[in-house]
Scaffold this motif. Structure first.
Motif, PDB file in Angstrom:
ATOM      1  N   VAL A  16       0.839  -1.195   0.000  1.00  0.00           N
ATOM      2  CA  VAL A  16       0.000   0.000   0.000  1.00  0.00           C
ATOM      3  C   VAL A  16       0.875   1.246   0.000  1.00  0.00           C
ATOM      4  CG1 VAL A  16      -1.930  -1.132   1.175  1.00  0.00           C
ATOM      5  CG2 VAL A  16      -0.158   0.021   2.523  1.00  0.00           C
ATOM      6  N   ASP A  17       0.245   2.391  -0.293  1.00  0.00           N
ATOM      7  CA  ASP A  17       0.967   3.653  -0.217  1.00  0.00           C
ATOM      8  C   ASP A  17       0.779   4.256   1.177  1.00  0.00           C
ATOM      9  OD1 ASP A  17      -1.560   4.847  -0.195  1.00  0.00           O
ATOM     10  OD2 ASP A  17      -1.386   5.663  -2.225  1.00  0.00           O
ATOM     11  N   GLN A  20      -2.582   4.174   2.725  1.00  0.00           N
ATOM     12  CA  GLN A  20      -3.157   2.824   2.830  1.00  0.00           C
ATOM     13  C   GLN A  20      -3.924   2.379   1.586  1.00  0.00           C
ATOM     14  OE1 GLN A  20      -2.517   0.675   5.449  1.00  0.00           O
ATOM     15  NE2 GLN A  20      -1.102   2.264   6.035  1.00  0.00           N
ATOM     16  N   ARG A  21      -3.650   3.008   0.434  1.00  0.00           N
ATOM     17  CA  ARG A  21      -4.288   2.600  -0.825  1.00  0.00           C
ATOM     18  C   ARG A  21      -3.458   1.508  -1.471  1.00  0.00           C
ATOM     19  NH1 ARG A  21      -4.844   8.734  -2.274  1.00  0.00           N
ATOM     20  NH2 ARG A  21      -2.645   8.336  -2.550  1.00  0.00           N
ATOM     21  N   PRO A  22      -4.098   0.473  -2.027  1.00  0.00           N
ATOM     22  CA  PRO A  22      -3.354  -0.608  -2.674  1.00  0.00           C
ATOM     23  C   PRO A  22      -2.573  -0.107  -3.886  1.00  0.00           C
ATOM     24  CG  PRO A  22      -5.737  -0.931  -2.926  1.00  0.00           C
ATOM     25  CD  PRO A  22      -5.543   0.291  -2.091  1.00  0.00           C
ATOM     26  N   LEU A  23      -1.412  -0.730  -4.128  1.00  0.00           N
ATOM     27  CA  LEU A  23      -0.574  -0.389  -5.279  1.00  0.00           C
ATOM     28  C   LEU A  23      -0.505  -1.602  -6.204  1.00  0.00           C
ATOM     29  CD1 LEU A  23       2.228   1.600  -3.447  1.00  0.00           C
ATOM     30  CD2 LEU A  23       0.352   2.501  -4.824  1.00  0.00           C
ATOM     31  N   PRO A  24      -1.484  -1.728  -7.109  1.00  0.00           N
ATOM     32  CA  PRO A  24      -1.633  -2.943  -7.905  1.00  0.00           C
ATOM     33  C   PRO A  24      -0.573  -3.193  -8.970  1.00  0.00           C
ATOM     34  CG  PRO A  24      -3.244  -1.318  -8.591  1.00  0.00           C
ATOM     35  CD  PRO A  24      -2.556  -0.769  -7.379  1.00  0.00           C
ATOM     36  N   THR A  25       0.283  -2.244  -9.285  1.00  0.00           N
ATOM     37  CA  THR A  25       1.283  -2.503 -10.320  1.00  0.00           C
ATOM     38  C   THR A  25       2.676  -2.741  -9.742  1.00  0.00           C
ATOM     39  OG1 THR A  25       1.660  -0.139 -10.643  1.00  0.00           O
ATOM     40  CG2 THR A  25       0.014  -1.191 -12.061  1.00  0.00           C
ATOM     41  N   LEU A  62       7.218   1.869 -10.206  1.00  0.00           N
ATOM     42  CA  LEU A  62       7.629   3.091 -10.865  1.00  0.00           C
ATOM     43  C   LEU A  62       7.039   4.302 -10.148  1.00  0.00           C
ATOM     44  CD1 LEU A  62       9.192   4.098 -13.335  1.00  0.00           C
ATOM     45  CD2 LEU A  62       7.048   4.082 -14.584  1.00  0.00           C
ATOM     46  N   GLY A  63       7.875   5.277  -9.848  1.00  0.00           N
ATOM     47  CA  GLY A  63       7.417   6.488  -9.183  1.00  0.00           C
ATOM     48  C   GLY A  63       7.534   6.453  -7.670  1.00  0.00           C
ATOM     49  N   TYR A  64       7.944   5.309  -7.101  1.00  0.00           N
ATOM     50  CA  TYR A  64       8.095   5.162  -5.654  1.00  0.00           C
ATOM     51  C   TYR A  64       9.510   4.707  -5.330  1.00  0.00           C
ATOM     52  CZ  TYR A  64       3.036   5.445  -5.077  1.00  0.00           C
ATOM     53  OH  TYR A  64       1.740   5.871  -5.066  1.00  0.00           O
ATOM     54  N   PHE A  84       4.726   1.767   0.835  1.00  0.00           N
ATOM     55  CA  PHE A  84       5.539   2.743   0.117  1.00  0.00           C
ATOM     56  C   PHE A  84       5.219   4.127   0.659  1.00  0.00           C
ATOM     57  CE2 PHE A  84       5.643  -0.546  -3.186  1.00  0.00           C
ATOM     58  CZ  PHE A  84       6.963  -0.468  -3.576  1.00  0.00           C
ATOM     59  N   VAL A  85       6.222   4.967   0.746  1.00  0.00           N
ATOM     60  CA  VAL A  85       6.003   6.335   1.225  1.00  0.00           C
ATOM     61  C   VAL A  85       6.265   7.293   0.082  1.00  0.00           C
ATOM     62  CG1 VAL A  85       6.509   7.960   3.040  1.00  0.00           C
ATOM     63  CG2 VAL A  85       6.907   5.553   3.411  1.00  0.00           C
TER      64      VAL A  85
END
Length: 85
Positions: A16-17, A20-25, A62-64, A84-85
């Motif tokens: 999650v980010d 707390q949102r899922p990061l599906p990719t 990507l992006g994290y 991920f933060v």
């Protein structure tokens, strides 16, 4: 000859980010191993490994910033929550 059985352990969890949102990719894998998985639409992942002892689990997207977590694998299912933060 003697055969040695290698136990497969399931490693599962969520990615999650910071909100707390899922990061599906995202992808999650054991460093130096072929064991790993892509994260599903709900943020969860699951894979089997025969690795034992202390391993490094890497989650990246990507992006994290790449997230590395040390995990001790025994003969039971391991549950992780990676953020991920």
């Amino acid at each position: 000859t003697q055969s040695v059985a290698v136990a497969q352990v399931i490693v599962r969890g969520t990615v999650v980010d910071a909100q707390q949102r899922p990061l599906p990719t995202a992808t999650v894998a054991i460093v130096g191993s072929y064991a790993g998985a892509s994260v599903g639409a709900d943020g969860t992942f699951s894979f089997e490994t025969s690795d034992q002892g202390a391993v490094q689990i890497v989650a990246q997207m990507l992006g994290y910033t790449r997230h590395v977590h040390t995990l001790t694998i025994t003969d039971t299912t391991r549950q992780l929550s990676l953020r991920f933060v």
